[in-house]
Design a protein around this motif. Structure first.
Motif, PDB file in Angstrom:
ATOM      1  N   GLY A   1       0.727  -1.432   0.038  1.00  0.00           N
ATOM      2  CA  GLY A   1      -0.011  -0.203   0.190  1.00  0.00           C
ATOM      3  C   GLY A   1       0.807   1.241   0.008  1.00  0.00           C
ATOM      4  N   LYS A   2       0.263   2.411  -0.630  1.00  0.00           N
ATOM      5  CA  LYS A   2       0.736   3.613  -0.708  1.00  0.00           C
ATOM      6  C   LYS A   2      -0.044   4.577   0.030  1.00  0.00           C
ATOM      7  CE  LYS A   2       3.324   2.765  -4.959  1.00  0.00           C
ATOM      8  NZ  LYS A   2       3.779   3.433  -6.408  1.00  0.00           N
ATOM      9  N   ARG A   3       0.282   5.143   1.215  1.00  0.00           N
ATOM     10  CA  ARG A   3      -0.371   6.486   1.705  1.00  0.00           C
ATOM     11  C   ARG A   3       0.302   7.558   1.668  1.00  0.00           C
ATOM     12  NH1 ARG A   3      -5.103   4.325   4.039  1.00  0.00           N
ATOM     13  NH2 ARG A   3      -5.748   6.429   4.136  1.00  0.00           N
ATOM     14  N   CYS A   4      -0.266   8.598   1.663  1.00  0.00           N
ATOM     15  CA  CYS A   4       0.547   9.824   1.469  1.00  0.00           C
ATOM     16  C   CYS A   4       1.157  10.352   2.951  1.00  0.00           C
ATOM     17  CB  CYS A   4      -0.580  11.140   1.237  1.00  0.00           C
ATOM     18  SG  CYS A   4       0.056  12.627   0.927  1.00  0.00           S
ATOM     19  N   GLY A   5       2.392  10.679   2.750  1.00  0.00           N
ATOM     20  CA  GLY A   5       3.167  11.051   4.027  1.00  0.00           C
ATOM     21  C   GLY A   5       3.846  10.077   4.494  1.00  0.00           C
ATOM     22  N   GLN A   6       3.666   8.650   4.444  1.00  0.00           N
ATOM     23  CA  GLN A   6       3.969   7.476   4.944  1.00  0.00           C
ATOM     24  C   GLN A   6       4.599   6.529   4.151  1.00  0.00           C
ATOM     25  OE1 GLN A   6       0.556   5.383   6.653  1.00  0.00           O
ATOM     26  NE2 GLN A   6      -0.542   7.073   7.189  1.00  0.00           N
ATOM     27  N   PRO A   7       5.828   5.825   4.798  1.00  0.00           N
ATOM     28  CA  PRO A   7       6.459   4.922   4.182  1.00  0.00           C
ATOM     29  C   PRO A   7       5.925   3.996   3.140  1.00  0.00           C
ATOM     30  CG  PRO A   7       7.415   5.258   6.346  1.00  0.00           C
ATOM     31  CD  PRO A   7       6.078   5.607   6.401  1.00  0.00           C
ATOM     32  N   SER A   8       6.098   3.589   2.056  1.00  0.00           N
ATOM     33  CA  SER A   8       5.433   2.752   1.217  1.00  0.00           C
ATOM     34  C   SER A   8       6.450   1.972   0.218  1.00  0.00           C
ATOM     35  CB  SER A   8       4.498   3.540   0.648  1.00  0.00           C
ATOM     36  OG  SER A   8       4.829   4.611  -0.518  1.00  0.00           O
TER      37      SER A   8
ATOM     38  N   ASN B   1      -7.238   1.310 -13.622  1.00  0.00           N
ATOM     39  CA  ASN B   1      -6.975   2.312 -14.408  1.00  0.00           C
ATOM     40  C   ASN B   1      -7.527   3.664 -14.543  1.00  0.00           C
ATOM     41  OD1 ASN B   1      -4.881   0.696 -16.178  1.00  0.00           O
ATOM     42  ND2 ASN B   1      -6.785  -0.342 -16.868  1.00  0.00           N
ATOM     43  N   VAL B   2      -7.920   4.119 -13.189  1.00  0.00           N
ATOM     44  CA  VAL B   2      -8.287   5.359 -12.860  1.00  0.00           C
ATOM     45  C   VAL B   2      -7.493   6.064 -11.689  1.00  0.00           C
ATOM     46  CG1 VAL B   2     -10.097   6.945 -12.164  1.00  0.00           C
ATOM     47  CG2 VAL B   2     -10.701   5.129 -13.660  1.00  0.00           C
ATOM     48  N   PHE B   3      -6.293   6.428 -12.080  1.00  0.00           N
ATOM     49  CA  PHE B   3      -4.971   6.855 -11.259  1.00  0.00           C
ATOM     50  C   PHE B   3      -4.647   5.608 -10.366  1.00  0.00           C
ATOM     51  CE2 PHE B   3      -8.091  10.674 -11.326  1.00  0.00           C
ATOM     52  CZ  PHE B   3      -7.113  11.316 -12.161  1.00  0.00           C
ATOM     53  N   GLY B   4      -4.621   4.570 -11.173  1.00  0.00           N
ATOM     54  CA  GLY B   4      -4.239   3.305 -10.424  1.00  0.00           C
ATOM     55  C   GLY B   4      -2.927   2.459 -11.079  1.00  0.00           C
ATOM     56  N   ARG B   5      -2.451   3.120 -11.970  1.00  0.00           N
ATOM     57  CA  ARG B   5      -1.214   2.467 -12.549  1.00  0.00           C
ATOM     58  C   ARG B   5      -1.463   1.170 -12.967  1.00  0.00           C
ATOM     59  NH1 ARG B   5       4.466   4.841  -9.388  1.00  0.00           N
ATOM     60  NH2 ARG B   5       3.916   6.883  -9.699  1.00  0.00           N
ATOM     61  N   GLY B   6      -2.237   0.640 -13.555  1.00  0.00           N
ATOM     62  CA  GLY B   6      -2.774  -0.495 -13.784  1.00  0.00           C
ATOM     63  C   GLY B   6      -2.161  -0.758 -15.125  1.00  0.00           C
TER      64      GLY B   6
ATOM     65  N   ARG C   1      -3.533  15.941  -7.197  1.00  0.00           N
ATOM     66  CA  ARG C   1      -1.997  16.319  -6.659  1.00  0.00           C
ATOM     67  C   ARG C   1      -1.111  16.921  -7.433  1.00  0.00           C
ATOM     68  NH1 ARG C   1      -0.577  10.388  -4.032  1.00  0.00           N
ATOM     69  NH2 ARG C   1      -2.072  10.583  -1.971  1.00  0.00           N
ATOM     70  N   VAL C   2      -1.432  16.682  -8.868  1.00  0.00           N
ATOM     71  CA  VAL C   2      -0.400  17.258 -10.047  1.00  0.00           C
ATOM     72  C   VAL C   2      -1.311  17.904 -10.907  1.00  0.00           C
ATOM     73  CG1 VAL C   2       1.310  16.830 -11.560  1.00  0.00           C
ATOM     74  CG2 VAL C   2       1.323  15.517  -9.480  1.00  0.00           C
ATOM     75  N   PHE C   3      -1.351  19.159 -11.065  1.00  0.00           N
ATOM     76  CA  PHE C   3      -2.252  19.803 -12.015  1.00  0.00           C
ATOM     77  C   PHE C   3      -1.578  21.130 -12.626  1.00  0.00           C
ATOM     78  CE2 PHE C   3      -6.406  19.752 -13.797  1.00  0.00           C
ATOM     79  CZ  PHE C   3      -6.620  21.328 -13.986  1.00  0.00           C
TER      80      PHE C   3
ATOM     81  N   MET D   1      -7.865  12.746  -4.468  1.00  0.00           N
ATOM     82  CA  MET D   1      -6.605  13.077  -3.598  1.00  0.00           C
ATOM     83  C   MET D   1      -6.299  14.617  -3.710  1.00  0.00           C
ATOM     84  SD  MET D   1      -4.577   9.972  -5.316  1.00  0.00           S
ATOM     85  CE  MET D   1      -4.908  10.359  -7.139  1.00  0.00           C
ATOM     86  N   GLY D   2      -7.400  15.255  -3.714  1.00  0.00           N
ATOM     87  CA  GLY D   2      -7.244  16.844  -3.652  1.00  0.00           C
ATOM     88  C   GLY D   2      -7.470  17.505  -2.466  1.00  0.00           C
ATOM     89  N   LYS D   3      -7.753  17.083  -1.043  1.00  0.00           N
ATOM     90  CA  LYS D   3      -8.215  17.741  -0.093  1.00  0.00           C
ATOM     91  C   LYS D   3      -7.142  18.649   0.270  1.00  0.00           C
ATOM     92  CE  LYS D   3      -8.794  15.973   3.946  1.00  0.00           C
ATOM     93  NZ  LYS D   3      -7.938  16.578   4.998  1.00  0.00           N
ATOM     94  N   GLU D   4      -5.830  18.410   0.338  1.00  0.00           N
ATOM     95  CA  GLU D   4      -4.990  19.262   0.902  1.00  0.00           C
ATOM     96  C   GLU D   4      -4.482  20.367  -0.311  1.00  0.00           C
ATOM     97  OE1 GLU D   4      -4.793  15.817   0.592  1.00  0.00           O
ATOM     98  OE2 GLU D   4      -4.865  15.417   2.968  1.00  0.00           O
TER      99      GLU D   4
END
Length: 292
Positions: free
Chosen positions: A72-79, A108-113, A162-164, A185-188
């Protein structure tokens, strides 16, 4: 009448060499949003390589013999790094058996599939995609917000928060069509997203909704407008992922919610926390009535 347990159906598609990897969408936050095909693949897997947004109930479908790898990948945490995940996929596939790469939402929706499928193919390994209910669909449905609505929105645009490209032209292009905007992933980045939309010509009163932990038991729906979006985002206390829906369809969803509450059938899944709820509902009902 005999009931067929779809989870126990055979999985003959993975037989043979080279090994075949299924890149599977786990859906949005709820085991009941998993497709039958995905559930069948998971239950027959010898190896499952899964992400952090996959709910625990889905993982219980795996057999006791299945080897589980959390990447798993979580923002700001080791992954896990993507290179490490790619190597794990190839090594697992080369050992034989049925390999499932399990991703939250749709792969395939922001999932790198497709990135992973290409890497596998470059190493001589076939793969296939199994679609999942992506967050835009699952969260909108569980919050009672239509993504399109006659006379209000005729399209949906899904954007990563995140990237725009922050140029004025990019924001204006998002607003040109009668579209609903859904930010992952845009709340921040809420404040900069709101400012970009305002600079692009959007109204300060344009409604929006934050949906945290969508389709889960602890779902939280918070309403705002572009003018208050950044401030309200800072108040949201939620550990899970938060989706943002921007557009007049939010008013349509609020109008529906108000009507349902009036007949005592409110959706118990929805928790609304906002200082502006009452005024939003009044405006939403007035808006919805003007459409018909």
């Amino acid at each position: 009448m005999k009931t067929t347990n779809v989870i126990e159906l055979g999985l003959n598609q993975f037989a043979g060499t080279p090994s075949k990897v299924a890149i599977v969408g786990a859906g949005c936050g709820n085991v009941e949003l998993l497709t039958l095909k995905a559930a069948r693949y998971i239950s027959n897997a010898d190896v499952i390589i899964y992400d952090s947004l996959v709910c625990e109930d889905i993982l219980t479908l795996a057999s006791n013999r299945c080897v589980m790898h959390f990447v798993g990948k979580r923002c700001g945490q080791p992954s896990a790094k993507q290179d490490e995940i790619n190597a794990l996929l190839v090594n697992s596939a080369k050992k034989g058996g049925d390999v499932v790469r399990l991703k939250g939402g749709d792969p395939n929706v922001f999932g790198r599939g497709c990135e992973e499928a290409i890497y596998l193919a470059e190493h001589g390994i076939k793969s296939e995609f199994v679609p999942g209910v992506t967050a835009a669909l699952g969260c909108a449905a569980s919050a009672g917000i239509p993504l399109t609505h006659r006379g209000v929105a005729r399209s949906v645009t899904i954007v990563t928060g995140r990237v725009f490209d922050n140029t004025g032209h990019s924001w204006r292009s998002l607003l040109m069509a009668e579209t609903t905007l859904v930010f992952y992933m845009g709340k921040e980045q809420s404040e900069s997203i709101a400012q970009g939309l305002l600079d692009g010509g959007a109204s300060v009163e344009l409604p929006m909704a934050f949906i945290s932990n969508g389709a889960r038991e602890n779902q939280q729906v918070t309403y705002a407008s572009l003018g208050t979006m950044g401030e309200i985002a800072r108040r949201i206390q939620a550990d899970g992922p938060t989706l943002m829906i921007v557009g007049e369809v939010v008013n349509v969803g609020l109008a529906l919610s108000e009507l349902i509450e009036g007949i005592g059938e409110a959706n118990s899944l929805i928790t609304t926390t906002t200082v502006e709820t009452l005024s939003f509902k009044a405006n939403a009902l007035s808006f919805a009535k003007s459409l018909f």
